[in-house]
Design an enzyme around this catalytic site. Structure first.
Site, mmCIF file in Angstrom:
data_model
loop_
_atom_site.group_PDB
_atom_site.id
_atom_site.type_symbol
_atom_site.label_atom_id
_atom_site.label_comp_id
_atom_site.label_asym_id
_atom_site.label_seq_id
_atom_site.Cartn_x
_atom_site.Cartn_y
_atom_site.Cartn_z
ATOM 1 N N TRP A 107 0.729 -0.974 0.077
ATOM 2 C CA TRP A 107 -0.029 0.134 -0.003
ATOM 3 C C TRP A 107 0.942 1.268 0.014
ATOM 4 O O TRP A 107 0.497 1.986 -0.722
ATOM 5 C CB TRP A 107 -0.867 0.128 1.281
ATOM 6 C CG TRP A 107 -2.172 -1.080 1.124
ATOM 7 C CD1 TRP A 107 -1.953 -2.308 2.018
ATOM 8 C CD2 TRP A 107 -2.955 -1.390 0.113
ATOM 9 N NE1 TRP A 107 -3.096 -2.977 1.644
ATOM 10 C CE2 TRP A 107 -3.529 -2.649 0.350
ATOM 11 C CE3 TRP A 107 -3.226 -0.723 -0.958
ATOM 12 C CZ2 TRP A 107 -4.830 -2.829 -0.442
ATOM 13 C CZ3 TRP A 107 -4.484 -0.991 -1.695
ATOM 14 C CH2 TRP A 107 -4.888 -2.442 -1.569
ATOM 15 N N ASP A 137 -1.496 6.827 6.398
ATOM 16 C CA ASP A 137 -2.629 5.865 5.922
ATOM 17 C C ASP A 137 -2.726 5.028 7.112
ATOM 18 O O ASP A 137 -1.976 4.085 7.575
ATOM 19 C CB ASP A 137 -2.047 5.267 4.768
ATOM 20 C CG ASP A 137 -3.107 4.135 4.435
ATOM 21 O OD1 ASP A 137 -4.040 4.115 4.915
ATOM 22 O OD2 ASP A 137 -2.798 3.225 3.088
ATOM 23 N N LYS A 175 -11.728 -1.671 7.151
ATOM 24 C CA LYS A 175 -10.667 -2.578 7.556
ATOM 25 C C LYS A 175 -11.058 -2.712 9.323
ATOM 26 O O LYS A 175 -10.926 -3.707 9.893
ATOM 27 C CB LYS A 175 -9.354 -2.132 7.796
ATOM 28 C CG LYS A 175 -8.700 -2.054 6.222
ATOM 29 C CD LYS A 175 -8.386 -3.297 5.381
ATOM 30 C CE LYS A 175 -8.232 -3.364 4.162
ATOM 31 N NZ LYS A 175 -7.440 -2.485 3.392
HETATM 32 C C1 LIG Z 1 -6.654 -1.868 2.117
HETATM 33 C C2 LIG Z 1 -5.853 -0.595 2.213
HETATM 34 C C3 LIG Z 1 -5.896 0.200 1.319
HETATM 35 C C4 LIG Z 1 -6.660 0.189 0.021
HETATM 36 O O1 LIG Z 1 -7.979 0.634 0.596
HETATM 37 P P1 LIG Z 1 -9.138 1.096 -0.300
HETATM 38 O O2 LIG Z 1 -9.968 1.572 0.444
HETATM 39 O O3 LIG Z 1 -9.601 -0.495 -0.924
HETATM 40 O O4 LIG Z 1 -8.745 1.721 -1.610
HETATM 41 C C5 LIG Z 1 -4.739 1.361 1.535
HETATM 42 N N1 LIG Z 1 -3.974 1.220 2.565
HETATM 43 C C6 LIG Z 1 -4.006 0.399 3.266
HETATM 44 C C7 LIG Z 1 -2.907 0.319 4.547
HETATM 45 C C8 LIG Z 1 -4.942 -0.694 3.522
HETATM 46 O O5 LIG Z 1 -4.630 -1.871 4.311
#
Ligand SMILES: *Cc1c(COP(=O)(O)O)cnc(C)c1O
Length: 357
Positions: free
Chosen positions: A99, A166, A190
């Protein structure tokens, strides 16, 4: 029968959240309409949006001077929105996994990217530590939890430049000092709700740093802040479910309790992995994620992966097949996963070990 849901995302949700969402999908309160049908500009939904924002601020103790946004597009869209708004000349990134690499790739479309450190040399099994954050960059971007490789940064860094994180896969799993960050984002699916909504915490001062003039309307943070996430139709149903998750977090004791639970679940599973003759963890111990616990079979046992997955499946365990870039297994232990499910997994690992030795 309800499964033991170790899915990496979308995640397991608390029963009360599923029940309340199911009810609201049939009828929101006594409105005579579904949450899917009400106007996003009507008073029912306005109240939901307001409460969701307030609960989120309360739980994370977000200081004055920050705005909270609920947008579409996923965390992946933030990979582009962040540099589109804030990368004027140069930005610093840590490359800690798939990511983070995705965020770096998007940033390169907008300016110079200084990758301060990377753990790619060892298949992202550790979190880089020895690096210096330069003062001449527009911001510093990190990924606090690496969902695929199972490493996590469990402290809030000090940064001489705006810190952007993030937190998709570990937000709401521990108290965070929001004042150390200038922007935090995460896809809800998540740890916070269903797919379809992305949460952004932005320090309002950041808006003054935007100098680029060709940013499309819907990609401007300022537009979303000024319109309270209502510039266009927000993902109403997903936001409703996030509100229910936030209420649940408060009802069980807030982020201190989430933190305690995350540690207890991780200890239980990592202790079993470390005591095992068959399984071994993939991330270095000091950087192990509490959210995504990655492990593989030791040499000599690797042909038994499918057998273990079959046994686990027979016990109602789902979602533990590892991501293809790590292999083996990944048990995602997000907030709503009860420790009793982790115990079932541990018991299954022990049963399997006995059956093959
Ligand atoms: C799943 C994830 C993403 C992508 O998320 P989306 O909402 O599917 O775009 C980005 N960063 C991390 C750390 C993730 O676990």
């Amino acid at each position: 029968m309800r499964k033991h849901i170790f899915n990496a995302g979308p995640c397991i949700l608390p029963d009360v959240v599923r029940e309340n969402t199911a009810k609201a999908i049939i009828e929101l309160g006594t409105s005579g309409q579904s949450i899917m049908e009400v106007s996003h500009r009507g008073k029912d939904f306005e109240a939901i949006m307001k409460e969701t924002t307030e609960l989120f601020k309360e739980i994370l103790e977000i200081p004055e001077g920050y705005s909270v946004l609920f947008l579409g597009g996923g965390a992946s869209l933030q990979f582009a929105m962040v540099p589109f708004n804030f990368l004027n000349t140069k930005a610093a990134y840590l490359n800690t996994g798939t990511w983070a690499s995705g965020a770096i790739k998007e940033a390169r479309l907008f300016g110079e990217v200084n990758v301060l450190a990377s753990s790619e040399d060892k298949n992202f099994c550790y979190y880089p530590k020895n690096y210096v954050i330069p003062k001449d960059v527009d911001y510093f971007h990190i990924t606090t939890n690496n969902t695929i490789f199972g490493t996590e940064l469990l402290k809030d860094l000090d940064s001489p430049v705006p810190l952007i994180a993030d937190m998709s896969s570990d937000i709401l799993s521990r108290p965070v000092d929001v004042s150390k960050y200038d922007l935090i984002y995460g896809g809800a699916q998540k740890n916070m709700g269903p797919a379809g909504v992305t949460v952004i915490i932005i320090k309002n001062e950041m808006l003054e740093r935007v100098t680029r003039t060709n940013i499309p309307t819907m990609l401007k943070y300022r537009v979303h802040v000024e319109n309270d996430s209502m510039k266009n139709t927000p993902p109403c149903t997903a936001i409703f479910t996030v509100r229910e998750v936030l209420k649940w977090v408060i009802s069980v004791g807030g982020l201190k309790e989430m933190d305690r639970r995350a540690q207890a679940k991780a200890d239980l599973l990592y202790n079993a992995i470390d005591a095992s003759k068959v399984f071994v963890g993939t991330a270095v111990k000091e950087d192990r994620s509490r959210m995504n616990i990655c492990f593989v079979m030791k040499e000599g046992y690797q042909d038994k992966e499918a057998d273990f997955l079959a046994l686990a499946s027979s016990k109602g365990i789902v979602g533990i097949k590892g991501h293809r870039s790590v292999g083996g297994f990944r048990a995602s232990c997000y907030n709503a996963l009860d420790i009793s499910s982790v115990q079932v997994l541990v018991d299954t690992m022990k049963e399997f070990e006995k059956s093959i030795s």
